[in-house]
Design an enzyme around this catalytic site. Structure first.
Site, PDB file in Angstrom:
ATOM      1  N   GLY A 237     -33.352  44.161 -32.070  1.00  0.00           N
ATOM      2  CA  GLY A 237     -34.374  44.604 -31.131  1.00  0.00           C
ATOM      3  C   GLY A 237     -35.587  45.188 -31.816  1.00  0.00           C
ATOM      4  O   GLY A 237     -36.713  44.931 -31.436  1.00  0.00           O
ATOM      5  N   PHE A 238     -35.353  46.059 -32.809  1.00  0.00           N
ATOM      6  CA  PHE A 238     -36.425  46.702 -33.578  1.00  0.00           C
ATOM      7  C   PHE A 238     -37.396  47.467 -32.683  1.00  0.00           C
ATOM      8  O   PHE A 238     -38.551  47.670 -33.045  1.00  0.00           O
ATOM      9  CB  PHE A 238     -37.167  45.679 -34.434  1.00  0.00           C
ATOM     10  N   GLN A 595     -28.512  49.091 -43.016  1.00  0.00           N
ATOM     11  CA  GLN A 595     -29.691  49.528 -42.269  1.00  0.00           C
ATOM     12  C   GLN A 595     -30.857  49.859 -43.196  1.00  0.00           C
ATOM     13  O   GLN A 595     -32.007  49.492 -42.937  1.00  0.00           O
ATOM     14  CB  GLN A 595     -29.341  50.750 -41.427  1.00  0.00           C
ATOM     15  N   GLU A 662     -34.600  53.676 -39.230  1.00  0.00           N
ATOM     16  CA  GLU A 662     -36.012  53.349 -39.390  1.00  0.00           C
ATOM     17  C   GLU A 662     -36.638  53.814 -40.702  1.00  0.00           C
ATOM     18  O   GLU A 662     -37.648  53.267 -41.140  1.00  0.00           O
ATOM     19  CB  GLU A 662     -36.804  53.933 -38.202  1.00  0.00           C
TER      20      GLU A 662
END
Length: 701
Positions: A237-238, A595, A662
């Protein structure tokens, strides 16, 4: 705050959903099994601003296999049309090219797509504005920037400090439009069963099922319990799947008229460039002042970016500069131009990512100007407390990240003189950049734990796994909280029939959901003891964190990049990247590394490749596929590694962790650009750093 004693937490556990994914049995939104589905395909506007005056669809309605045609003149009315992005087909106005102005529902996806292209549309076009520029006459100051930060800050006497500074930097940096492009395109299935109380089901590719229900149910006059949203597996999705978009509304509008028949919609890759958000382009002026020792005396970060005339989204691009380094005179600002374009939205580390690019390249320029090692400059400006609030950090270990990374990467062997290290046809150089990302937690999360069978527990929470490993990490947290083996946990996620859970966004998922699971486990043990009866169950919400107002929580990191630049062509290659991070305790070492490396790879792609090009004459993005919108491929990603400090954050959540989804992208593009400068002496301030920009600089040397 009491932190769990780790057993399952911290280990490198294989993904619990891994086998289902690699064997193709993991069920994504478009693959949900429904009976006799119909298919809907959008009709999109081909002008950037104006009004639809006619839609000739009689011939399309007569096509064999076409079931329905929706237009702006006859679509069902929404109960709430206040959201400019979601209120589609409610009037004839066109706000941007690509806007959904109709749809065809058919027996097959192919018939629907072909028929949608055959709808004849007449427009009354109006002059439009689709070009961002620093002197745009409509620039304005938003009330706040995402999610709720003040738009501007002004501390100290910035202009006087700049005038008195012995060393200054005054440069402008730009980043282009970028699109998220998750592997799984946005897709959904909607089924509307009419009756005295309509029952509506939406299988959706989303980062938050409860967020989708909260947004969409009022649009259709539904009570929350009338809309069930299901998303057990999501293919990335980001940020773009963090809230529903117009295609979700279209599927529900079509389902309303489908007589209970499910309606399937999968956006094409091309449609995603106008329908599901993007990272706004930015124009950032950075002004820095420093004394001869390299200590910052002034910092100004002024940002110009775009939003949509139909709905505001203000990205928080300069916010990180408010707290990254110690500086007593500081000003940040955001100005928006509301253009006739689609609405920008979240893209991995929105704001922090492009803002840190400008700030960290500017800091590299300051180091060069003063003649100080770039790492030493960052260390000298390390902030002992949060510069914005004066609060202590829950854990700030940026200096440790920089020093450990320098040792591992061989920084001591770096030639500080740009353009002097050559290997055959290639200039070589090394660059560094710092990273930070706020620790975020979302309110209102709850979990339910039940003793399903002897020695086995069912853990239910409406969380989402967007490919990050949630199925696994939440199971590990539950096992430690209950004091049982990981194999004893049966996790249920991705459904609004499960307890309330926040969206997978802002690197907040594990903190928000894990805290709820720990609270439910503790309450379960309190209610039912160490030997609970089969069927015993407890539901609990995550409590308020008593340390929340006492500390500033941020993750930190340092990126190291080696760049090779061809002397004749300007081609850039990146053979090595290393990220060193401070993210609290690792929940799962395997998924954490994945991640971090994923974020770094996305930053490499941002630095060298990614750029959506809008033609302002017509208002649309012309790079509407993965052939023309370039991203890093396997050949671009070579020796890349991510490590993290062995630490526990005792003030943020009961797991001792901080978000890590992130921070990998924050600062990585700056490190690439800084490495290119060290290799060549050419400073690229406008992303992406394509070979033409480097080659022009090489020719000017």
């Amino acid at each position: 705050m009491t932190v769990l004693e780790p057993r399952a937490i911290g280990t490198s556990v294989a993904r619990r959903d891994g086998r289902a994914k690699v064997t193709g049995t993991a069920t994504y939104a478009f693959e949900q099994q429904v009976d006799t589905p119909a298919y809907v395909h959008p009709v999109q506007a081909t002008i950037a601003r104006g009004r639809v005056i006619a839609m000739h669809a009689d011939a399309v309605r007569a096509v064999d296999g076409v079931l329905d045609v929706l237009t702006v003149f006859d679509a069902p009315q929404l109960s709430d049309a206040s959201d400019g992005e979601l209120a589609i087909l409610q009037d004839a106005r066109v706000h941007f090219r690509g806007q959904i102005i109709g749809a065809v529902v058919a027996e097959t996806a192919e018939i629907a797509r072909d028929a949608a292209a055959s709808v004849d549309i007449e427009y009354l076009a109006e002059p439009h504005d689709a070009e961002l520029r620093p002197d745009h006459p409509g620039l304005y100051t938003p009330e706040s920037v995402n999610p709720s930060y003040p738009s501007d800050t002004d501390d100290g006497d910035v202009e006087a400090a700049l005038a008195a500074a012995e060393f200054t930097v005054d440069q402008t940096y730009t980043t282009p439009i970028e699109h998220n492009n998750p592997m799984e395109p946005h897709a959904c299935i909607a089924q509307w069963v009419h009756g005295d109380t309509p029952e509506v089901t939406l299988y959706d590719s989303t980062q938050g099922v409860h967020a989708v229900r909260k947004t969409l149910a009022p649009l259709f006059g539904l009570e929350p319990e009338q809309l069930r949203v299901v998303a057990p597996h999501v293919g990335g999705g980001f940020g773009s799947k963090g809230e529903p978009h117009a295609h979700n509304v279209l599927a529900l509008l079509a389902a309303q008229r489908a007589g209970g028949r499910p309606v399937k919609l999968a956006l094409t890759r091309q449609q995603m460039f106008s329908q599901v958000g993007y990272r706004t382009p930015t124009i950032q002026r950075m002004r820095l002042g420093a004394d001869p020792d390299g200590r910052l005396t002034a910092l100004v970060h002024e940002v110009v970016e775009q939003t949509s005339a139909v709905k505001e989204f203000a990205e928080q691009t300069a916010v990180t500069s408010r707290k990254m380094y110690a500086c007593s005179n500081r000003r940040t600002s955001h100005r928006l131009a509301a253009l006739d374009v689609a609405v920008p939205f979240w893209m991995r580390a929105p704001g922090e990512c492009p803002g840190t690019f400008a700030a960290e390249v500017a800091l590299d320029e300051l180091a060069e100007s003063i003649g100080i090692d770039p790492i030493e400059l960052r260390i000298r400006n390390d902030a002992e407390v949060d510069p914005e609030t004066g609060k202590p950090w829950s854990g700030r270990h940026l200096v440790e990240c920089l020093r450990l990374g320098a040792e591992r990467f061989g920084w001591a062997d770096r030639n500080p003189v740009p353009g002097e290290t050559i290997a055959g046809e290639w200039f070589t150089g090394i660059g560094v950049a710092s990273a930070t990302y706020p620790g975020m937690v979302m309110p209102g999360n709850a979990a339910r734990i039940s003793h399903a069978a002897e020695g086995h527990y069912e853990v239910r929470i409406g969380a989402a796994d967007i490919g990050t490993g949630t199925w696994t990490t939440l199971s590990q947290i539950a096992a430690d909280a209950l004091g049982c083996d990981l194999s004893a946990i049966d996790l249920k996620i991705g459904d609004t029939d499960l307890p309330q859970a926040s969206v997978a966004g802002g690197s907040s998922g594990i903190t928000s959901w894990g805290s709820a699971i720990v609270a439910a486990a503790q309450q379960f043990r309190h209610d039912h003891g160490d030997q609970p009866a089969v069927g015993a169950a407890t539901t609990a919400e995550a409590p308020e964190n008593p340390d929340a107002d006492k500390f500033t929580v941020q993750s930190f990191g340092a990126h190291f990049v080696e760049a090779h630049v061809n002397r004749d062509t300007g081609e850039i290659r990146v053979p090595r990247m290393l990220g060193v991070f401070s993210v609290g305790r690792a929940i799962n070492a395997r998924t954490l590394r994945s991640q971090l490396i994923g974020g770094m790879t996305m930053g490499l792609s941002m630095a060298l490749h990614e750029e959506s090009v809008r033609d302002p004459r017509f208002g649309h993005v012309v790079t509407q596929d993965l052939a023309t919108y370039h991203i890093s491929a396997h050949a671009d990603v070579q020796d890349i590694d991510a490590i993290w400090l062995d630490e526990v954050d005792e003030h943020f959540n009961p797991m001792g962790s901080r978000g890590a989804g992130e921070i990998g992208i924050v600062g990585s593009a700056a490190a690439v650009v800084n490495a290119v400068y060290n290799a060549t002496g050419v400073r690229v301030r406008d992303l992406p750093a394509t070979l033409d920009k480097v080659l022009a600089g090489l020719g000017a040397r």
